[in-house]
Enzyme design. Structure first.
Site, PDB file in Angstrom:
ATOM      1  N   TYR A 148       0.839  -1.205   0.000  1.00 38.55           N
ATOM      2  CA  TYR A 148       0.000   0.000   0.000  1.00 38.55           C
ATOM      3  C   TYR A 148       0.879   1.263   0.000  1.00 38.55           C
ATOM      4  O   TYR A 148       0.653   2.193  -0.778  1.00 38.55           O
ATOM      5  CB  TYR A 148      -0.967   0.014   1.201  1.00 38.55           C
ATOM      6  CG  TYR A 148      -1.754   1.307   1.256  1.00 38.55           C
ATOM      7  CD1 TYR A 148      -2.783   1.548   0.340  1.00 38.55           C
ATOM      8  CD2 TYR A 148      -1.428   2.313   2.171  1.00 38.55           C
ATOM      9  CE1 TYR A 148      -3.472   2.758   0.337  1.00 38.55           C
ATOM     10  CE2 TYR A 148      -2.114   3.517   2.178  1.00 38.55           C
ATOM     11  CZ  TYR A 148      -3.130   3.738   1.267  1.00 38.55           C
ATOM     12  OH  TYR A 148      -3.796   4.935   1.262  1.00 38.55           O
ATOM     13  N   ARG A 197       1.861   8.627  12.987  1.00 38.56           N
ATOM     14  CA  ARG A 197       1.467   9.870  13.652  1.00 38.56           C
ATOM     15  C   ARG A 197      -0.039  10.111  13.589  1.00 38.56           C
ATOM     16  O   ARG A 197      -0.641  10.615  14.537  1.00 38.56           O
ATOM     17  CB  ARG A 197       2.222  11.031  12.995  1.00 38.56           C
ATOM     18  CG  ARG A 197       2.187  12.329  13.756  1.00 38.56           C
ATOM     19  CD  ARG A 197       2.452  13.499  12.835  1.00 38.56           C
ATOM     20  NE  ARG A 197       1.523  13.487  11.723  1.00 38.56           N
ATOM     21  CZ  ARG A 197       1.623  14.257  10.647  1.00 38.56           C
ATOM     22  NH1 ARG A 197       2.645  15.070  10.512  1.00 38.56           N
ATOM     23  NH2 ARG A 197       0.716  14.185   9.691  1.00 38.56           N
ATOM     24  N   ARG A 207     -10.520   4.804   8.897  1.00 35.46           N
ATOM     25  CA  ARG A 207      -9.475   4.241   8.045  1.00 35.46           C
ATOM     26  C   ARG A 207      -8.388   3.593   8.891  1.00 35.46           C
ATOM     27  O   ARG A 207      -7.977   4.142   9.908  1.00 35.46           O
ATOM     28  CB  ARG A 207      -8.872   5.334   7.165  1.00 35.46           C
ATOM     29  CG  ARG A 207      -9.891   5.867   6.131  1.00 35.46           C
ATOM     30  CD  ARG A 207      -9.889   7.372   5.990  1.00 35.46           C
ATOM     31  NE  ARG A 207      -8.542   7.886   5.775  1.00 35.46           N
ATOM     32  CZ  ARG A 207      -7.919   7.794   4.619  1.00 35.46           C
ATOM     33  NH1 ARG A 207      -8.475   7.229   3.600  1.00 35.46           N
ATOM     34  NH2 ARG A 207      -6.722   8.293   4.491  1.00 35.46           N
ATOM     35  N   PHE A 267      15.316  19.874  -1.227  1.00 39.88           N
ATOM     36  CA  PHE A 267      13.932  19.442  -1.445  1.00 39.88           C
ATOM     37  C   PHE A 267      13.691  18.019  -0.922  1.00 39.88           C
ATOM     38  O   PHE A 267      12.687  17.762  -0.263  1.00 39.88           O
ATOM     39  CB  PHE A 267      13.613  19.541  -2.945  1.00 39.88           C
ATOM     40  CG  PHE A 267      12.332  18.874  -3.360  1.00 39.88           C
ATOM     41  CD1 PHE A 267      11.104  19.478  -3.101  1.00 39.88           C
ATOM     42  CD2 PHE A 267      12.339  17.639  -4.017  1.00 39.88           C
ATOM     43  CE1 PHE A 267       9.905  18.864  -3.483  1.00 39.88           C
ATOM     44  CE2 PHE A 267      11.157  17.029  -4.410  1.00 39.88           C
ATOM     45  CZ  PHE A 267       9.942  17.642  -4.137  1.00 39.88           C
TER      46      PHE A 267
HETATM   47  C1  PS7 Z   1       4.794  15.236  -5.884  1.00 36.55           C
HETATM   48  C2  PS7 Z   1       6.127  16.245  -3.955  1.00 36.55           C
HETATM   49  C3  PS7 Z   1      11.937  12.686  -2.802  1.00 36.55           C
HETATM   50  C4  PS7 Z   1      12.682  10.405  -3.741  1.00 36.55           C
HETATM   51  C5  PS7 Z   1      -0.385  14.208  -2.495  1.00 36.55           C
HETATM   52  C6  PS7 Z   1       7.393  13.165  -1.278  1.00 36.55           C
HETATM   53  C7  PS7 Z   1      -1.172  11.523   0.469  1.00 36.55           C
HETATM   54  C8  PS7 Z   1       3.563  11.212   2.760  1.00 36.55           C
HETATM   55  O1  PS7 Z   1      -3.006  12.349   3.353  1.00 36.55           O
HETATM   56  O2  PS7 Z   1      -0.117  15.438   3.038  1.00 36.55           O
HETATM   57  O3  PS7 Z   1      -2.638  14.504   4.601  1.00 36.55           O
HETATM   58  O4  PS7 Z   1      -2.141  12.331   5.704  1.00 36.55           O
HETATM   59  O5  PS7 Z   1       0.808  14.595   5.202  1.00 36.55           O
HETATM   60  C9  PS7 Z   1       4.185  14.785  -3.493  1.00 36.55           C
HETATM   61  C10 PS7 Z   1      10.774  10.530  -2.216  1.00 36.55           C
HETATM   62  C11 PS7 Z   1       0.642  11.967  -2.837  1.00 36.55           C
HETATM   63  C12 PS7 Z   1       6.259  11.014  -0.724  1.00 36.55           C
HETATM   64  C13 PS7 Z   1       1.072  10.480   0.070  1.00 36.55           C
HETATM   65  C14 PS7 Z   1       2.941  14.041  -3.818  1.00 36.55           C
HETATM   66  C15 PS7 Z   1       9.733  11.156  -1.404  1.00 36.55           C
HETATM   67  C16 PS7 Z   1      -0.661  11.272  -2.797  1.00 36.55           C
HETATM   68  C17 PS7 Z   1       5.172  11.691   0.014  1.00 36.55           C
HETATM   69  C18 PS7 Z   1       2.170  13.901  -2.546  1.00 36.55           C
HETATM   70  C19 PS7 Z   1       8.352  10.890  -2.001  1.00 36.55           C
HETATM   71  C20 PS7 Z   1      -0.678  10.176  -1.723  1.00 36.55           C
HETATM   72  C21 PS7 Z   1       1.767  13.579   1.643  1.00 36.55           C
HETATM   73  C22 PS7 Z   1       4.045  10.724   0.362  1.00 36.55           C
HETATM   74  O6  PS7 Z   1       1.566  13.514   3.080  1.00 36.55           O
HETATM   75  O7  PS7 Z   1      -0.718  13.110   3.825  1.00 36.55           O
HETATM   76  C23 PS7 Z   1       5.000  15.388  -4.402  1.00 36.55           C
HETATM   77  C24 PS7 Z   1      11.753  11.198  -2.893  1.00 36.55           C
HETATM   78  C25 PS7 Z   1       0.795  13.304  -2.657  1.00 36.55           C
HETATM   79  C26 PS7 Z   1       7.274  11.676  -1.300  1.00 36.55           C
HETATM   80  C27 PS7 Z   1      -0.218  10.717  -0.362  1.00 36.55           C
HETATM   81  C28 PS7 Z   1       1.690  11.193   1.186  1.00 36.55           C
HETATM   82  C29 PS7 Z   1       2.271  12.423   0.965  1.00 36.55           C
HETATM   83  C30 PS7 Z   1       3.050  11.322   1.362  1.00 36.55           C
HETATM   84  P1  PS7 Z   1      -2.207  13.086   4.407  1.00 36.55           P
HETATM   85  P2  PS7 Z   1       0.378  14.263   3.822  1.00 36.55           P
HETATM   86 MN    MN Z   2      -5.052   8.764   0.978  1.00 36.02          MN
HETATM   87 MN    MN Z   3      -4.619  11.849   2.377  1.00 35.30          MN
END
Ligand code: PS7
Ligand code: MN
Ligand code: MN
Ligand code: MN
Ligand code: MN
Ligand code: MN
Length: 349
Positions: A148, A197, A207, A267
């Site tokens: 997941y 968290r 969920r 970043f």
């Molecule tokens: C394209 C920067 C840098 C190699 C929206 C960044 C939600 C933790 O749902 O908002 O509010 O609890 O706190 C990000 C690896 C993904 C993973 C995933 C896209 C790092 C849709 C972040 C972010 C890869 C599914 C947001 C994964 O947390 O969640 C970009 C390298 C989105 C990264 C989701 C979670 C991100 C997440 P919520 P949060």
């Molecule tokens: Mn989600």
């Molecule tokens: Mn979410």
């Protein structure tokens, strides 16, 4: 930084950066760390995935409806889908993001085709994975949980890595498929920290992501940990979850040591050092079961300021690991496993 960048943009792009700041307090700031070549594609990547996640997350909508749209979502990026919007998912700024998805589509179309392809491919794979996991049997085993997290976060790591290579700021070798496990671990480490968290918030929303293989050792249902009389079992389970997340740290350190652009490094490193500090904060912390445990503002500022070189990132991981080692409880069932995970991190950093 956001305000300054907004200056020379047309209305569509200005709207995208404006909504970005509203849907994500933290990512909007880190995205502004990037130079222009990557900033626009990464901002659109974020907005597309945030829109998809809004569909996944809205448990007020029937699962069949959400599942169908998650599967179809990548098609909304196709040229012929221009103008598509939807209402009825999410609330506040996230609802507005979907209501004005035509603007995201229009800016997406401005991107270089190579970036468009990465975003569309990852959106397709993530949507399929979300659809597959839309019931509460999604995370039974630890392998399910890893699968997941791969779909919702590991894939983001893979997509970002491909974008770094496309930009020319990083070497194509970074995106070599033989290194995919490292980018995947970068995402898993962030996602698992978020899932640990957000125990109470996610439970309240109906969920469950904590895998049964872990929690069933300590209780007969996941919701039991919210009760104060279950404190001891709850903390044992929490510490087992933290220990599982620490498995990914060596890969994250290896991934970050291969980055050569200072802006890309900042970043990628900011969320990682914040995740490690968050794990140190939640370890053995009963506050997780009573609300959301957050890093102090001053702490966050220090982490952001120092996440600029591989040496100082190692020092920050080292500091968090040493702090956790000092908090180890001899009676905790996972204590030896936690200790060895921490010692591995301390040796490498
Ligand atoms: C394209 C920067 C840098 C190699 C929206 C960044 C939600 C933790 O749902 O908002 O509010 O609890 O706190 C990000 C690896 C993904 C993973 C995933 C896209 C790092 C849709 C972040 C972010 C890869 C599914 C947001 C994964 O947390 O969640 C970009 C390298 C989105 C990264 C989701 C979670 C991100 C997440 P919520 P949060
Ligand atoms: Mn989600
Ligand atoms: Mn979410
Ligand atoms: Mn969030
Ligand atoms: Mn910077
Ligand atoms: Mn969450």
């Amino acid at each position: 930084a956001i305000a300054a960048a907004l200056g020379g943009m047309d209305d569509r792009w200005r709207w995208c950066y404006g909504i970005l700041g509203q849907v994500s307090r933290s990512f909007a700031l880190v995205i502004m760390e990037l130079e222009a070549e990557l900033r626009d594609p990464v901002a659109i990547f974020y907005l597309v995935l945030r829109a998809l996640d809004t569909v996944e997350d809205d448990t007020a909508v029937e699962a069949v409806v959400r599942r169908a749209l998650c599967i179809d979502f990548h098609n909304k990026l196709a040229p012929e889908a221009g103008g598509w919007t939807t209402d009825g998912f999410g609330k506040g700024a996230e609802k507005e993001l979907l209501e004005r998805f035509d603007t995201v589509h229009s800016c997406f179309s401005d991107l270089k085709p190579e970036y468009q392809r990465v975003i569309a491919d990852i959106t397709r794979e993530m949507g399929f994975g979300m659809a597959e996991h839309m019931d509460d049997t999604a995370c039974v085993t630890i392998a399910d949980y890893d699968r997941y997290c791969h779909y919702v976060a590991g894939l983001v790591g893979l997509g970002l890595t491909r974008m770094f290579a496309v930009s020319g700021l990083e070497s194509p070798a970074l995106a070599d498929p033989r290194r995919d496990h490292l980018a995947n671990s970068m995402g898993l480490f962030l996602q698992k920290t978020n899932i640990i968290r957000d125990y109470l918030e996610d439970l309240t929303d109906g969920r469950t992501f904590w895998p049964e293989e872990i929690w069933s050792v300590y209780a007969d249902r996941l919701g039991a940990f919210a009760a104060p009389e279950q404190r001891k079992a709850a903390l044992s389970c929490l510490n087992a979850m933290v220990t599982d997340a620490l498995r990914h740290v060596p890969d994250c350190l290896e991934y970050m040591s291969a980055i050569r652009s200072p802006t890309v490094f900042h970043f990628v490193a900011i969320p990682q050092v914040m995740a490690m500090a968050t794990l140190a904060e939640v370890y053995a912390n009963p506050g997780v079961f009573a609300g959301v445990v957050k890093l102090r503002r001053g702490k966050t500022a220090v982490l952001i300021a120092r996440a600029t070189s591989v040496e100082s990132v190692h020092a920050l991981f080292f500091g968090s690991a040493v702090g956790m080692r000092a908090a180890l409880a001899p009676a905790d069932p996972s204590v030896e496993e936690t200790r060895s995970a921490l010692e591995r991190i301390i040796r490498r950093s």
